[in-house]
Design an enzyme around this catalytic site. Sequence first.
Site, PDB file in Angstrom:
ATOM      1  N   HIS A 144       0.821  -1.214   0.000  1.00 18.96           N
ATOM      2  CA  HIS A 144       0.000   0.000   0.000  1.00 18.96           C
ATOM      3  C   HIS A 144       0.852   1.260   0.000  1.00 18.96           C
ATOM      4  CE1 HIS A 144       0.243  -0.277   4.547  1.00 18.96           C
ATOM      5  NE2 HIS A 144       0.257   1.045   4.432  1.00 18.96           N
ATOM      6  N   ASP A 172       1.250  -7.766   2.181  1.00 23.19           N
ATOM      7  CA  ASP A 172       1.333  -6.318   1.948  1.00 23.19           C
ATOM      8  C   ASP A 172       2.797  -5.880   1.815  1.00 23.19           C
ATOM      9  OD1 ASP A 172       0.922  -3.615   1.797  1.00 23.19           O
ATOM     10  OD2 ASP A 172      -0.378  -3.491   3.551  1.00 23.19           O
ATOM     11  N   SER A 203       4.075   2.232   8.343  1.00 23.82           N
ATOM     12  CA  SER A 203       3.827   1.248   7.295  1.00 23.82           C
ATOM     13  C   SER A 203       5.101   1.018   6.496  1.00 23.82           C
ATOM     14  CB  SER A 203       2.726   1.738   6.360  1.00 23.82           C
ATOM     15  OG  SER A 203       1.482   1.756   7.005  1.00 23.82           O
TER      16      SER A 203
END
Length: 733
Positions: free
Chosen positions: A85, A221, A652
């Site tokens: 992402h 991810d 992230s």
Amino acid sequence: MFKKITATFLMMALSLGAFADEGMWLPLLIERLNYQDMQKYGLKLTAEEIYSVNQSSLKDAIVSFGGFCSGEIISDEGLLLTNHHCGYGAIQSHSTVENDYLSEGFWAMSREEELPNEDLYARFLIRMEDVTEEVLSQLNPMMSEEERAETIARVSKEIAKEAKGDTHYDVVVKEFFAGNEFYMFVYETFTDVRLVGAPPESIGKFGGDTDNWMWPRHTGDFSLFRVYTGPDGKPADYSPDNIPLDPRHYLPISLQGVQEGDFAMVMGYPGSTDRYLTSFGVKQALEQTNPTRVKIRDKRLEILKEDMEANPDVRIKYASKYASVSNYWKYFIGQSKGLKNLNVLAIKQELEDNYMIWAEANEEEAPEYLTALDLIKESYEASYDANLSYLYLVEAALGTEIIRFANSFRGLETALAEGQKDQQRINNLIESLKENTLEHFKNYNAPTDQKVMAALLKMYYEDVPEKDHPPVFDIVKEKYNGNFEKWAEEVFEKSIFDDKEAVMGFLQNPNVKKLKKDPAYIAATSFIDNYYKNIAPQLKEINAKRDRGNRVFVRGLRQMLPDKKFYPNANSTMRLSFGQVLGYDPRDAVSYDFYTTLDGVMEKMDNTDPEFVVPEKLVELYEQKDYGQYANEEGELVVAFITNNDITGGNSGSPVIDANGFLIGTAFDGNWEAMSGDIAFEPELQRCINVDIRYTLFIIDKMAGAGHLIEEMTLVTEEDPELPEEAQLGEEL
């Protein structure tokens, strides 16, 4: 001498942290503040091996990825690992209906196939330094907040200029603890960052919005990039002549896997937290800020989703935008739920009651502590109307793309309207706007934006008090009888800003009169001018009072508990958190294990639901149990695991590092039960969700057939392996 009190000090200690697993700590200070606790958890590295200026250390493998995520270097050839992402915008920018890298994935099988990404960068921390005394020595209590801010900006600029010297480094000074401390950060920024690999969305986004912020999780991810330098090893813009980065340090990768209770460390660039937020701020978040953001985003997402499902081209263009809007739409829902479930408002109020007892006991020595909460309370009570207007400006008005795009031309209007025209300045603005125009229209669909404009600005009109309306609403009311659909239709019919050719034509021969008559530009000007004329002055006064109150309140808390270790709020600077691999019990009769496997992917598989599609090849590998060296001792393929590390947005892509300094996973999410974590850490529930590095390697190797990337990495299967020189810590720089 400040007087201590004994009333409910235990509660205050629990409310303010830090538990051993709570806190986003500055690496510069870990030897003094955290090292002994980290050793108790199992850390085997020295503090110098984590952060050092003179020798290679873990910090040298960690990057700020684009300023919005984190990443880590995992080979001696500049290979960079981050989240899917985080790389989503880059992947989407290279995707077309014919070459849909979002749906199909992308893998560069040679260096020549790696894809450059304009405006993407990897930033490494060279060093940080405490400059608190240098800044505070220039301040005095009699300064207004405006004078104080101007002085801080001036002194910070001087400090940064001196530190930079004639180097190519970037230097910034940031405030901490509500303006009570200041630190300088020296960075090296590389701007040639190329896409190397990404799994299809069916792996990288498996679970979609349904599983977002949830555990158990089964999402691969991750994405891969490579950092390039000029031939001299220094940062350089993209060129075919550039070479892969030779890093100061890269992370060896452990194939040993994780067990419950194992030490885990996360290093990265968390964006923002508000752990010192008062009860008045929590109350406003629950009553106004979060519900307003959710309401506006809900409508915007509804419109985007409808058009994306109807048109594959729109789906690709809006994939990244939709994901961005959706991510924090769900976040604000979860944060409100968490704040209520964990009774955060009452906990904050009790803390403030105890603070007031302490402040009254110390009124003679420091009377300012007694008034801090009153200043904060008054600022919030006065802010509700202005805050609502601000929220509708950023979420609704600037959530409408044509208005945001038209607003970017305001500088050109100013330059064109000046009596003594600076043609060079105008030419520079035109060239910049041409580049922005090409970028804007790559991912734009005017019919979709027209629907968004009509719906969101109608909400603005209905929800914001009339006294705070922009003048353009009078036009809608009088000329269109309050019909926002008709107004939006005419704006898009008559404006140049919904059409690339029209904008580029205008920029060939810009005319200030034509610009000021454009209906989209009129709307943009109306919203922005109204904000700066009517709303911003209110917020300036409100924020000045709040800033002063917060600064004194936070300073008072630290005086009140002099033996406690305090950590600063996240502010996009490098931080370290540490804890353990650990499951949790979210509610009565429910217990979550610390890891998930590929079995769970197959259990969730539903190829009629875009969020839970599983690629055919992954099914085949699962049925054959062809996991290779990436399986655990039980023969399972672990997909994700959880730790109790303290993280937030911006983390992230951060590496999850074991006790030996080896990479074991990549952080990508927090959990639903602790969505209030940016405001209040909850030690029993708060978890960091991570992709297991073995699943990442399995997808690269077995699914993508990109074994050449695995060969670049240093894989270790024992605690104390013989590492290549570049992967060793402590080498002199």
